[in-house]
Design a protein around this motif. Structure first.
Motif, short mmCIF file in Angstrom:
data_model
loop_
_atom_site.label_atom_id
_atom_site.label_comp_id
_atom_site.label_asym_id
_atom_site.label_seq_id
_atom_site.Cartn_x
_atom_site.Cartn_y
_atom_site.Cartn_z
N UNK A 276 0.84 -1.20 0.00
CA UNK A 276 0.00 0.00 0.00
C UNK A 276 0.87 1.25 0.00
N UNK A 277 0.39 2.27 -0.68
CA UNK A 277 1.15 3.51 -0.83
C UNK A 277 0.21 4.69 -0.61
N UNK A 278 0.78 5.81 -0.21
CA UNK A 278 -0.01 7.03 -0.03
C UNK A 278 0.67 8.17 -0.76
N UNK A 279 -0.11 8.91 -1.54
CA UNK A 279 0.44 10.03 -2.29
C UNK A 279 0.54 11.26 -1.39
N UNK A 280 1.21 12.28 -1.89
CA UNK A 280 1.36 13.52 -1.12
C UNK A 280 0.01 14.15 -0.82
N UNK A 281 -0.98 13.89 -1.67
CA UNK A 281 -2.31 14.47 -1.46
C UNK A 281 -3.18 13.60 -0.56
N UNK A 351 -10.45 6.53 -12.09
CA UNK A 351 -9.77 7.32 -11.05
C UNK A 351 -8.56 8.06 -11.60
N UNK A 352 -7.78 7.41 -12.45
CA UNK A 352 -6.60 8.07 -13.01
C UNK A 352 -7.02 9.12 -14.02
N UNK A 353 -6.52 10.35 -13.92
CA UNK A 353 -6.80 11.37 -14.94
C UNK A 353 -6.34 10.87 -16.31
N UNK A 354 -6.96 11.39 -17.36
CA UNK A 354 -6.68 10.92 -18.72
C UNK A 354 -5.19 11.00 -19.06
N UNK A 355 -4.54 12.10 -18.69
CA UNK A 355 -3.12 12.25 -19.01
C UNK A 355 -2.28 11.23 -18.25
N UNK A 356 -2.66 10.97 -16.99
CA UNK A 356 -1.92 9.99 -16.20
C UNK A 356 -2.09 8.59 -16.77
N UNK A 357 -3.32 8.26 -17.17
CA UNK A 357 -3.56 6.94 -17.76
C UNK A 357 -2.81 6.79 -19.07
N UNK A 395 7.66 -3.41 -8.32
CA UNK A 395 8.78 -2.59 -7.86
C UNK A 395 8.94 -1.36 -8.75
N UNK A 396 8.66 -1.50 -10.05
CA UNK A 396 8.76 -0.37 -10.98
C UNK A 396 7.43 0.34 -11.16
N UNK A 397 6.34 -0.41 -11.10
CA UNK A 397 5.02 0.18 -11.35
C UNK A 397 4.56 1.08 -10.21
N UNK A 398 4.83 0.68 -8.97
CA UNK A 398 4.34 1.45 -7.82
C UNK A 398 4.82 2.90 -7.83
N UNK A 402 2.24 6.15 -8.25
CA UNK A 402 2.21 7.17 -7.19
C UNK A 402 2.68 8.51 -7.72
N UNK A 403 3.73 8.50 -8.54
CA UNK A 403 4.23 9.74 -9.12
C UNK A 403 3.21 10.42 -10.02
N UNK A 404 2.44 9.63 -10.76
CA UNK A 404 1.42 10.20 -11.65
C UNK A 404 0.28 10.84 -10.87
N UNK A 405 0.11 10.43 -9.61
CA UNK A 405 -0.98 10.96 -8.80
C UNK A 405 -0.54 12.11 -7.89
N UNK A 406 0.74 12.44 -7.91
CA UNK A 406 1.22 13.52 -7.04
C UNK A 406 0.71 14.86 -7.53
#
Length: 406
Positions: A276-281, A351-357, A395-398, A402-406
């Motif tokens: 599990x991970x948590x973004x800055x937001x 949930x993922x914005x279009x640009x992030x997806x 390991x690479x995807x996480x 998370x970076x795309x959601x920051x």
């Protein structure tokens, strides 16, 4: 503890007895080593290996005995059949081990007065809830880090602080304690299979097989995801005392147990190998790694797609997730030969914005493909893709997600 060094099993049982003894003392100062909350073979072997090899080395600089903590609940060991099998093969029983849930329960019983000196293996940013809370309350310190994930840049004062790319974190643990490893295994005879009936040689051979099991599994016996540290450990530490056939047999047996999901529900599989991970937001992202295709995941439940959708929804609700990611990996047997494949499912799909997806699709090579059933995606309400960048595991995807959601 005497001049004669304990075997791995003797030491782990001794560490357990030390933990039981100090339960009566409050407040306690505990030296522990713990893997990441996914609790896979690499985390377990790395934690037990760090604890035992540091003991053989005379301590890790801060403590003579570092208590190995398995990073999941005792009841969840049965979900990890590869771990369960490997522990049994070396002679360790569940009763010999310390699990994360009992450490947390004991901390509660002590009114959160215990202090911890923590060694992190197979992660470099604390993800265990108790460790996180103790760090926030300034009653814990991370004193060592050995890991192979993206460096979060934390705990600069930790010693050792080894964060380097490799296929298996256990390689870095063995490399760090190479002298202690060699002192127990290289100076003895019989480990290559000709033990002459010597029970001590057989004992050391079982220990050796356990300590290299994560390396064998995570690199497919040095066929994939191999880095310099993995090659170095195999060449200098493993090969001199364990021949290639024996090493391959370790990997084959553990991998077969890992892939055995008979009788496990979809819900069990979602929580079996989970991080599990948590973004800055503050968004919570959960990623489950599942060692089978989405089609087989559906077959695990007689109710089919509805059961998969229900399990994902239930797990997301329980973990309070804003985004649940299911990553599958499996071997597809085709007329042209075996093909390693990956899939990704996202919930909720929007949930993922279009640009992030779009970025995620580009980085991971996501698209509808031969492994993706459109009816399954529609029935479950998940966004489902085949992942063509098969070299990129969680390991690479996480960090990417998370970076795309920051």
């Amino acid at each position: 503890m005497g001049a004669e060094r304990k075997s791995l099993v003797e030491f782990v049982r001794y560490a357990r007895s030390c933990y039981d003894t100090c339960r009566q003392a409050r407040p306690r100062v505990l030296d522990v080593v713990i893997g990441n909350t996914g609790g896979d073979m690499d985390s377990v072997v790395s934690a037990l290996g760090y604890s035992y090899l540091s003991y053989l080395a005379g301590g890790d600089g801060a403590a003579a005995v570092v208590l190995p903590v398995l990073s999941f609940a005792r009841a969840d060991l049965a979900l990890r059949r590869d771990v369960e099998r490997s522990l049994h093969a070396v002679g360790l029983r569940p009763a010999d081990l310390i699990f994360a849930d009992e450490l947390a329960a004991d901390d509660d019983a002590g009114a959160a007065g215990d202090q911890y000196r923590v060694r992190l293996v197979d992660h470099n940013a604390a993800d265990n809830a108790l460790v996180q809370a103790a760090l926030a309350q300034q009653r814990a310190a991370v004193v060592a880090v050995v890991d192979h994930h993206a460096d979060a840049g934390l705990y600069a004062a930790a010693a050792p602080r080894v964060v380097r790319a490799c296929g298996s974190c256990s390689s870095l643990v063995l490399q760090h304690f190479a002298a202690a490893f060699a002192s127990r295994y290289h100076a003895r005879t019989g480990l290559a299979g000709h033990d002459g009936g010597d029970p001590q040689a057989r004992l050391r051979r079982r220990e050796l097989q356990f300590l290299v099991s994560a390396l064998a599994v995570d690199t497919d016996c040095l066929q994939h995801r191999v880095e310099a540290a993995d090659r170095d450990v195999y060449t200098t530490l493993v090969a001199p005392v364990l021949d290639a056939a024996a090493f391959a047999a370790v990997g084959t047996a553990a991998t077969a147990a890992k892939l055995d999901i008979a009788g496990l529900s979809v819900y069990d599989l979602l929580r079996k190998d989970y991080k599990e991970y948590e973004t800055a937001s503050g968004a919570r992202v959960g990623i489950s790694s599942v060692a089978c295709s989405l089609a087989r995941l559906q077959q695990q439940q007689q109710q089919g797609a509805d059961a998969v959708a229900g399990a994902v929804a239930d797990w997301s609700h329980r973990r309070n997730l804003q985004l649940c990611v299911v990553m599958t990996s499996f071997v597809d047997k085709t007329p042209a030969g075996d093909v390693f494949r990956r899939e990704i499912a996202l919930a909720p799909p929007g949930f993922l914005p279009a640009r992030a997806l779009s970025c995620l699709k580009r980085e991971l090579g996501l698209e509808a493909g031969p492994t993706v059933d459109a009816d399954f995606a529609k029935a479950t309400g998940l966004a489902v893709f085949e992942q063509h960048a098969v070299g990129k595991s969680r390991k690479a995807v996480a960090p990417l997600v998370v970076g795309l959601l920051q």
